[in-house]
Write a protein that holds these residues in place. Sequence first.
Motif, PDB file in Angstrom:
ATOM      1  N   GLY A 341       0.833  -1.211   0.000  1.00 31.44           N
ATOM      2  CA  GLY A 341       0.000   0.000   0.000  1.00 31.44           C
ATOM      3  C   GLY A 341       0.864   1.256   0.000  1.00 31.44           C
ATOM      4  O   GLY A 341       0.567   2.232  -0.691  1.00 31.44           O
ATOM      5  N   ARG A 342       1.967   1.210   0.748  1.00 30.63           N
ATOM      6  CA  ARG A 342       2.882   2.370   0.774  1.00 30.63           C
ATOM      7  C   ARG A 342       3.483   2.611  -0.608  1.00 30.63           C
ATOM      8  O   ARG A 342       3.639   3.752  -1.044  1.00 30.63           O
ATOM      9  CB  ARG A 342       4.044   2.127   1.758  1.00 30.63           C
ATOM     10  CG  ARG A 342       3.811   2.564   3.178  1.00 30.63           C
ATOM     11  CD  ARG A 342       3.515   4.027   3.352  1.00 30.63           C
ATOM     12  NE  ARG A 342       4.605   4.913   2.928  1.00 30.63           N
ATOM     13  CZ  ARG A 342       4.504   6.233   2.847  1.00 30.63           C
ATOM     14  NH1 ARG A 342       3.369   6.837   3.141  1.00 30.63           N
ATOM     15  NH2 ARG A 342       5.535   6.962   2.460  1.00 30.63           N
ATOM     16  N   ALA A 343       3.822   1.530  -1.299  1.00 31.63           N
ATOM     17  CA  ALA A 343       4.403   1.694  -2.652  1.00 31.63           C
ATOM     18  C   ALA A 343       3.375   2.354  -3.565  1.00 31.63           C
ATOM     19  O   ALA A 343       3.724   3.227  -4.373  1.00 31.63           O
ATOM     20  CB  ALA A 343       4.838   0.342  -3.211  1.00 31.63           C
ATOM     21  N   ARG A 344       2.124   1.969  -3.434  1.00 33.56           N
ATOM     22  CA  ARG A 344       1.080   2.583  -4.280  1.00 33.56           C
ATOM     23  C   ARG A 344       0.898   4.055  -3.912  1.00 33.56           C
ATOM     24  O   ARG A 344       0.697   4.906  -4.775  1.00 33.56           O
ATOM     25  CB  ARG A 344      -0.240   1.807  -4.149  1.00 33.56           C
ATOM     26  CG  ARG A 344      -0.166   0.410  -4.769  1.00 33.56           C
ATOM     27  CD  ARG A 344      -1.546  -0.211  -4.928  1.00 33.56           C
ATOM     28  NE  ARG A 344      -2.170  -0.515  -3.645  1.00 33.56           N
ATOM     29  CZ  ARG A 344      -2.046  -1.676  -3.003  1.00 33.56           C
ATOM     30  NH1 ARG A 344      -1.339  -2.657  -3.540  1.00 33.56           N
ATOM     31  NH2 ARG A 344      -2.633  -1.874  -1.847  1.00 33.56           N
ATOM     32  N   HIS A 345       1.008   4.333  -2.632  1.00 32.57           N
ATOM     33  CA  HIS A 345       0.909   5.727  -2.187  1.00 32.57           C
ATOM     34  C   HIS A 345       2.070   6.552  -2.763  1.00 32.57           C
ATOM     35  O   HIS A 345       1.871   7.678  -3.245  1.00 32.57           O
ATOM     36  CB  HIS A 345       0.903   5.793  -0.655  1.00 32.57           C
ATOM     37  CG  HIS A 345       1.001   7.189  -0.127  1.00 32.57           C
ATOM     38  ND1 HIS A 345      -0.066   8.055  -0.118  1.00 32.57           N
ATOM     39  CD2 HIS A 345       2.058   7.888   0.369  1.00 32.57           C
ATOM     40  CE1 HIS A 345       0.318   9.220   0.374  1.00 32.57           C
ATOM     41  NE2 HIS A 345       1.598   9.147   0.678  1.00 32.57           N
ATOM     42  N   ILE A 346       3.271   5.989  -2.714  1.00 31.87           N
ATOM     43  CA  ILE A 346       4.444   6.699  -3.256  1.00 31.87           C
ATOM     44  C   ILE A 346       4.224   6.989  -4.743  1.00 31.87           C
ATOM     45  O   ILE A 346       4.525   8.082  -5.227  1.00 31.87           O
ATOM     46  CB  ILE A 346       5.736   5.872  -2.992  1.00 31.87           C
ATOM     47  CG1 ILE A 346       6.068   5.911  -1.489  1.00 31.87           C
ATOM     48  CG2 ILE A 346       6.909   6.381  -3.831  1.00 31.87           C
ATOM     49  CD1 ILE A 346       7.174   4.970  -1.050  1.00 31.87           C
ATOM     50  N   GLU A 347       3.667   6.026  -5.448  1.00 28.50           N
ATOM     51  CA  GLU A 347       3.379   6.263  -6.876  1.00 28.50           C
ATOM     52  C   GLU A 347       2.374   7.410  -7.033  1.00 28.50           C
ATOM     53  O   GLU A 347       2.548   8.281  -7.901  1.00 28.50           O
ATOM     54  CB  GLU A 347       2.830   4.990  -7.531  1.00 28.50           C
ATOM     55  CG  GLU A 347       2.486   5.222  -8.992  1.00 28.50           C
ATOM     56  CD  GLU A 347       2.072   3.970  -9.753  1.00 28.50           C
ATOM     57  OE1 GLU A 347       2.024   2.888  -9.143  1.00 28.50           O
ATOM     58  OE2 GLU A 347       1.792   4.094 -10.958  1.00 28.50           O
ATOM     59  N   ALA A 348       1.357   7.417  -6.159  1.00 27.48           N
ATOM     60  CA  ALA A 348       0.336   8.476  -6.259  1.00 27.48           C
ATOM     61  C   ALA A 348       0.957   9.855  -6.030  1.00 27.48           C
ATOM     62  O   ALA A 348       0.540  10.846  -6.632  1.00 27.48           O
ATOM     63  CB  ALA A 348      -0.785   8.217  -5.259  1.00 27.48           C
ATOM     64  N   VAL A 349       1.973   9.914  -5.161  1.00 29.02           N
ATOM     65  CA  VAL A 349       2.638  11.196  -4.907  1.00 29.02           C
ATOM     66  C   VAL A 349       3.617  11.539  -6.040  1.00 29.02           C
ATOM     67  O   VAL A 349       3.666  12.676  -6.512  1.00 29.02           O
ATOM     68  CB  VAL A 349       3.389  11.149  -3.550  1.00 29.02           C
ATOM     69  CG1 VAL A 349       4.237  12.408  -3.345  1.00 29.02           C
ATOM     70  CG2 VAL A 349       2.408  10.966  -2.398  1.00 29.02           C
ATOM     71  N   MET A 350       4.396  10.559  -6.461  1.00 24.16           N
ATOM     72  CA  MET A 350       5.517  10.852  -7.369  1.00 24.16           C
ATOM     73  C   MET A 350       5.113  10.957  -8.833  1.00 24.16           C
ATOM     74  O   MET A 350       5.657  11.767  -9.582  1.00 24.16           O
ATOM     75  CB  MET A 350       6.596   9.770  -7.252  1.00 24.16           C
ATOM     76  CG  MET A 350       7.353   9.804  -5.951  1.00 24.16           C
ATOM     77  SD  MET A 350       8.820   8.759  -5.977  1.00 24.16           S
ATOM     78  CE  MET A 350      10.004   9.794  -6.816  1.00 24.16           C
TER      79      MET A 350
END
Length: 443
Positions: A341-350
């Motif tokens: 989930g954190r990796a998906r969040h990082i993608e959403a930010v980056m």
Amino acid sequence: MTIEQKRVVVTEIPGPRSVALQARKQAAVSAGLGTTLPIYVERAGGGIVVDVDGNQLIDFGSGIAVTTVGNAAPRVVEAVQAQVADFTHTCFMVTPYEEYLAVCEQLNDVTPGAHEKRSALFNSGAEAVENAIKIARYHTGRQAVVAFDHAYHGRTNLTMALTAKSMPYKHGFGPFSGEIYRVPMAYPYRWPTGAERCAEEAFEQFTAMVHAQIGEQDTAAVIVEPIQGEGGFIVPAPGFLAAVATWCAEHGIVFIADEIQSGFCRTGDWFASEHEGVVPDLVTTAKGIAGGLPLAGVTGRAEMMDAVHPGGLGGTYGGNPVACAAALGAIETMRADDLCGRARHIEAVMRPRLEALRQRFDVVGDARGRGAMLAVELVQPGGKEPHPALAARVSTACHREGLITLTAGTFGNVFRFLPPLVIGDDLLLEGLDILDAAFAASV
Ligand SMILES: Cc1ncc(COP(=O)(O)O)c(C=O)c1O
């Protein structure tokens, strides 16, 4: 000790202590080992790397996709400390231990597919790839192995043969292992007739080349990175991997997914194959598996993994108990803290920020990747000619400001981002601001 999650630049980068150590390196270490950023590390944790001069750098590299759970992650530290106090080595092939079994059980559980699986553990990614090829050859009784353009599978003799890029990985190191064949990768950005036709045409070329040049009946395995790492974070055109995997199954060819860089939550799922609905026969893992301790695995269909005679696989250190303890701590962290989930969040930010760079600068030809495995490809103005010099300039500018970044790509023109999945949003955003400024100053 916890490290304040804050960028601090107190000297030039590299600072005087790092410069002195780099001089010692030149006198003591083989010149064959390069250095991306010659700051010498004292401590690291979360999204920060602290150097010997007291600088605190933001980490967008994770030691090349290794410290997915962060450096010195608490569960990893605890598990390692306990294990190191109990015993450090017996050799699993001499007198085994439970930690090895537990890691294999975890691997059998988290890798794609519900079929019966077995695993074996090794020390490095390259060693895992070598063993996957051994297993595939043994199981099929065939020799030929198919690898792709832009592939990277390691630096040992067999894995150099599988790796595509000459400089710096292969140049001067031949002759290479035989019976390795290379086929085009479905690389949407650079596909001659356009991204739309990429999957279909690449698949046609792949099957035609294997048929004409090797013969399906002589092909043991196809090995592919579900997202190519060192080759430039190339995400194969949708549908390509699934078509290749299905075709392999039809011809009794072992489909090996090299998930060494893309695995263990990095792309927003446990493994990148899952995004394409692909269930590989064998999966190679390393890097993110053990929070920084050297461990690698091959996991696959029980009938393939069990085909090899006892004693045919192994090695003195493979599945070392301390590395296994670290892996159990790392995997527990991934589950408990939902690092996918954190990796998906990082993608959403980056991703929107990388997309904005692409809109703003025509030298940013492509922005791509999945989860926290993202990249931009740099090209000459007005075309698609690779621009490695610009990638080098932007890197230097980022490094000077205390942002650790990595480049990649067959042409050295890809800027890749691999932050630890535990990095905080503040650091992520600050790193992206530094990147924006580095582009503005370097283009
Ligand atoms: C996809 C892939 N396979 C294999 C390897 C080799 O792993 P190691 O450096 O641990 O031998 C790497 C390392 O970058 C990799 O990215």
